[in-house]
Design a protein around this motif. Structure first.
Motif, PDB file in Angstrom:
ATOM      1  N   ARG A 196       0.836  -1.208   0.000  1.00 51.66           N
ATOM      2  CA  ARG A 196       0.000   0.000   0.000  1.00 51.66           C
ATOM      3  C   ARG A 196       0.867   1.252   0.000  1.00 51.66           C
ATOM      4  N   ILE A 197       1.906   1.264   0.820  1.00 51.89           N
ATOM      5  CA  ILE A 197       2.810   2.412   0.898  1.00 51.89           C
ATOM      6  C   ILE A 197       3.476   2.672  -0.448  1.00 51.89           C
ATOM      7  N   VAL A 198       3.937   1.614  -1.091  1.00 57.77           N
ATOM      8  CA  VAL A 198       4.613   1.755  -2.381  1.00 57.77           C
ATOM      9  C   VAL A 198       3.630   2.182  -3.461  1.00 57.77           C
ATOM     10  N   SER A 199       2.445   1.592  -3.447  1.00 63.29           N
ATOM     11  CA  SER A 199       1.428   1.930  -4.445  1.00 63.29           C
ATOM     12  C   SER A 199       1.026   3.393  -4.350  1.00 63.29           C
ATOM     13  N   GLU A 200       0.820   3.882  -3.148  1.00 69.94           N
ATOM     14  CA  GLU A 200       0.408   5.272  -2.947  1.00 69.94           C
ATOM     15  C   GLU A 200       1.509   6.252  -3.342  1.00 69.94           C
ATOM     16  N   SER A 201       2.761   5.793  -3.333  1.00 70.15           N
ATOM     17  CA  SER A 201       3.873   6.674  -3.701  1.00 70.15           C
ATOM     18  C   SER A 201       4.025   6.810  -5.215  1.00 70.15           C
ATOM     19  N   GLY A 202       3.413   5.879  -5.968  1.00 69.70           N
ATOM     20  CA  GLY A 202       3.536   5.910  -7.414  1.00 69.70           C
ATOM     21  C   GLY A 202       4.825   5.309  -7.935  1.00 69.70           C
ATOM     22  N   ARG A 203       5.616   4.712  -7.054  1.00 64.92           N
ATOM     23  CA  ARG A 203       6.875   4.079  -7.457  1.00 64.92           C
ATOM     24  C   ARG A 203       6.607   2.690  -8.038  1.00 64.92           C
ATOM     25  N   ILE A 204       7.581   2.127  -8.728  1.00 66.91           N
ATOM     26  CA  ILE A 204       7.442   0.799  -9.334  1.00 66.91           C
ATOM     27  C   ILE A 204       7.787  -0.263  -8.288  1.00 66.91           C
ATOM     28  N   PRO A 205       6.815  -1.099  -7.908  1.00 69.55           N
ATOM     29  CA  PRO A 205       7.018  -2.062  -6.819  1.00 69.55           C
ATOM     30  C   PRO A 205       8.235  -2.971  -6.985  1.00 69.55           C
ATOM     31  N   PHE A 206       8.420  -3.521  -8.184  1.00 70.98           N
ATOM     32  CA  PHE A 206       9.520  -4.464  -8.415  1.00 70.98           C
ATOM     33  C   PHE A 206      10.871  -3.814  -8.154  1.00 70.98           C
ATOM     34  N   TYR A 207      11.048  -2.577  -8.591  1.00 64.38           N
ATOM     35  CA  TYR A 207      12.333  -1.912  -8.403  1.00 64.38           C
ATOM     36  C   TYR A 207      12.525  -1.457  -6.955  1.00 64.38           C
ATOM     37  N   VAL A 208      11.459  -1.050  -6.295  1.00 62.76           N
ATOM     38  CA  VAL A 208      11.558  -0.706  -4.872  1.00 62.76           C
ATOM     39  C   VAL A 208      11.940  -1.941  -4.066  1.00 62.76           C
ATOM     40  N   ASP A 209      11.296  -3.065  -4.377  1.00 58.26           N
ATOM     41  CA  ASP A 209      11.592  -4.324  -3.696  1.00 58.26           C
ATOM     42  C   ASP A 209      13.059  -4.702  -3.894  1.00 58.26           C
ATOM     43  N   ASN A 210      13.529  -4.596  -5.131  1.00 59.86           N
ATOM     44  CA  ASN A 210      14.934  -4.890  -5.418  1.00 59.86           C
ATOM     45  C   ASN A 210      15.867  -3.944  -4.676  1.00 59.86           C
ATOM     46  N   GLY A 211      15.514  -2.649  -4.692  1.00 59.87           N
ATOM     47  CA  GLY A 211      16.357  -1.666  -4.031  1.00 59.87           C
ATOM     48  C   GLY A 211      16.531  -1.954  -2.556  1.00 59.87           C
ATOM     49  N   ALA A 212      15.440  -2.369  -1.915  1.00 55.72           N
ATOM     50  CA  ALA A 212      15.507  -2.718  -0.489  1.00 55.72           C
ATOM     51  C   ALA A 212      16.329  -3.988  -0.284  1.00 55.72           C
ATOM     52  N   PHE A 213      16.133  -4.966  -1.151  1.00 52.32           N
ATOM     53  CA  PHE A 213      16.880  -6.225  -1.003  1.00 52.32           C
ATOM     54  C   PHE A 213      18.374  -6.013  -1.222  1.00 52.32           C
ATOM     55  N   TYR A 214      18.725  -5.156  -2.176  1.00 51.31           N
ATOM     56  CA  TYR A 214      20.139  -4.935  -2.460  1.00 51.31           C
ATOM     57  C   TYR A 214      20.866  -4.263  -1.289  1.00 51.31           C
ATOM     58  N   LEU A 215      20.140  -3.567  -0.426  1.00 50.50           N
ATOM     59  CA  LEU A 215      20.784  -3.004   0.763  1.00 50.50           C
ATOM     60  C   LEU A 215      21.317  -4.118   1.653  1.00 50.50           C
ATOM     61  N   PHE A 216      20.628  -5.271   1.627  1.00 51.51           N
ATOM     62  CA  PHE A 216      21.136  -6.449   2.341  1.00 51.51           C
ATOM     63  C   PHE A 216      22.222  -7.137   1.530  1.00 51.51           C
ATOM     64  N   GLU A 217      21.940  -7.398   0.252  1.00 50.94           N
ATOM     65  CA  GLU A 217      22.872  -8.160  -0.576  1.00 50.94           C
ATOM     66  C   GLU A 217      24.227  -7.460  -0.703  1.00 50.94           C
ATOM     67  N   ASP A 218      24.220  -6.128  -0.686  1.00 56.26           N
ATOM     68  CA  ASP A 218      25.462  -5.368  -0.814  1.00 56.26           C
ATOM     69  C   ASP A 218      26.085  -5.037   0.539  1.00 56.26           C
ATOM     70  N   ASP A 219      25.630  -5.744   1.578  1.00 54.40           N
ATOM     71  CA  ASP A 219      26.232  -5.682   2.921  1.00 54.40           C
ATOM     72  C   ASP A 219      26.062  -4.339   3.629  1.00 54.40           C
ATOM     73  N   PHE A 220      24.966  -3.665   3.372  1.00 54.14           N
ATOM     74  CA  PHE A 220      24.646  -2.457   4.142  1.00 54.14           C
ATOM     75  C   PHE A 220      23.684  -2.814   5.272  1.00 54.14           C
ATOM     76  N   CYS A 221      22.473  -3.249   4.930  1.00 60.31           N
ATOM     77  CA  CYS A 221      21.457  -3.528   5.955  1.00 60.31           C
ATOM     78  C   CYS A 221      21.454  -5.014   6.304  1.00 60.31           C
ATOM     79  N   THR A 222      22.549  -5.469   6.884  1.00 60.68           N
ATOM     80  CA  THR A 222      22.662  -6.857   7.308  1.00 60.68           C
ATOM     81  C   THR A 222      21.929  -7.054   8.626  1.00 60.68           C
ATOM     82  N   ASP A 223      21.667  -8.309   8.985  1.00 58.80           N
ATOM     83  CA  ASP A 223      20.944  -8.559  10.226  1.00 58.80           C
ATOM     84  C   ASP A 223      21.751  -8.106  11.446  1.00 58.80           C
ATOM     85  N   LEU A 224      23.015  -8.416  11.436  1.00 60.26           N
ATOM     86  CA  LEU A 224      23.894  -8.009  12.525  1.00 60.26           C
ATOM     87  C   LEU A 224      24.929  -7.029  12.001  1.00 60.26           C
ATOM     88  N   ASN A 225      25.234  -6.028  12.789  1.00 62.02           N
ATOM     89  CA  ASN A 225      26.259  -5.036  12.450  1.00 62.02           C
ATOM     90  C   ASN A 225      26.054  -4.382  11.085  1.00 62.02           C
TER      91      ASN A 225
END
Length: 313
Positions: free
Chosen positions: A258-287
């Motif tokens: 709902r948040i993404v839809s109301e923003s008018g952004r493309i869901p698939f790319y937002v989802d990827n962008g968030a996931f890449y923060l983990f995959e690229d070692d920024f938003c890891t579970d620890l540290n």
């Protein structure tokens, strides 16, 4: 379901952050999409030939089915090995593949017990090879159904997407009487992933605007939901009762969509962008590496929320 309220970002901050995620997701996806989909050398996803596109779609369906509850690096390797070993037989007559030969490839990639592919401890006693077998059987049965009804998968997909949203294709695949045996859960992330891949290929690679990128779905695995919780995009966080800091991603998907839809952004790319923060070692579970993270200036940094690991003080 345990929940916790937290201060969220302002509407202006939310829009800025979602735009960053969308841009990051799109830029990095265009560099990595072939690797993520794990195409074998005997397949050309860039081809405009319908027969080659048919092969791509069938391959990706199997790729998505075996992806569930698996280690993504090994899924990619498994998908490539199976495709290169059995070539077009896999795509058009998978019932002809001897189980002994199929399981031989499985064990070569996943190990004798299959634990290199599937997380044994999280399967409740189910053997990894059994998981693989029933998912392959669902794929095999679906291909047989296509053949017996004289249908191209490509045409079937177009008929589901034409003048409709991607969710129609998701509903068709998720509830198909044969395929549904291969999915995990009532709203499987793997099926959402496959639908997004199809819409991406049709729009961005094959240049057939059947369904818009704006109609793609949010996959929302634990790492994506973690970004939404930690950043303050979500005001209310749902978490596990027995493990207080581990979030319930699937339970928050509707709110995130709902948040993404109301923003008018493309869901698939937002989802990827968030996931890449983990995959690229920024938003890891620890540290987490908040200092160098692309959303550092906006994020609320509620880093106690984790996707899969128990928080350690």
């Amino acid at each position: 379901m345990p929940k916790e309220k937290q201060n969220s970002l302002s509407d202006e901050e939310k829009n800025k952050l979602l735009l960053i995620l969308e841009k990051q997701g799109k830029t990095k996806w265009f560099k990595r999409w072939k690797k993520h989909m794990a195409f074998p050398n005997n397949m050309n996803p860039l081809s405009k030939e319908k027969n080659e596109q048919e092969k791509v779609l069938r391959f990706l369906l199997l790729r998505a089915l075996i992806n569930q509850q698996a280690k993504f690096e090994k899924v990619r390797e498994m998908s490539i090995k199976i495709s290169e070993e059995f070539t077009d037989v896999l795509l058009f007559e998978p019932h002809r593949i001897p189980e002994s030969e199929l399981f031989k490839v499985f064990k070569n990639v996943a190990g004798e017990k299959g634990s290199l592919l599937y997380r044994v401890g999280a399967l409740g006693g189910i053997k990894p090879i059994s998981l693989f077998a029933y998912r392959f059987k669902a794929y095999e049965g679906f291909i047989k159904w296509l053949n017996e009804s004289n249908q191209f998968f490509f045409d079937l997909i177009i008929s589901q997407l034409k003048n409709k949203k991607a969710f129609n294709l998701f509903e068709f695949l998720n509830t198909h009487p044969i395929l549904e045996a291969g999915w995990v859960g009532n709203d499987p992330k793997a099926c959402r992933m496959f639908v997004n891949w199809v819409v991406f290929l049709l729009n961005e690679i094959w240049k057939q605007e059947i369904s818009k990128m704006e109609d793609t779905l949010m996959i929302v695995d634990g790492h994506v939901a973690k970004v939404f919780c930690r950043s303050g995009l979500l005001e209310e966080v749902l978490y596990e009762k027995s493990r207080p800091y581990i979030i319930q991603a699937s339970k928050m998907r509707l709110q995130i969509e709902r948040i993404v839809s109301e923003s008018g952004r493309i869901p698939f790319y937002v989802d990827n962008g968030a996931f890449y923060l983990f995959e690229d070692d920024f938003c890891t579970d620890l540290n987490p590496d908040c200092q160098n993270c692309p959303i550092n200036k906006i994020c609320k940094k509620y880093t106690k929320w984790t996707a899969y690991q128990k928080w350690m003080e």
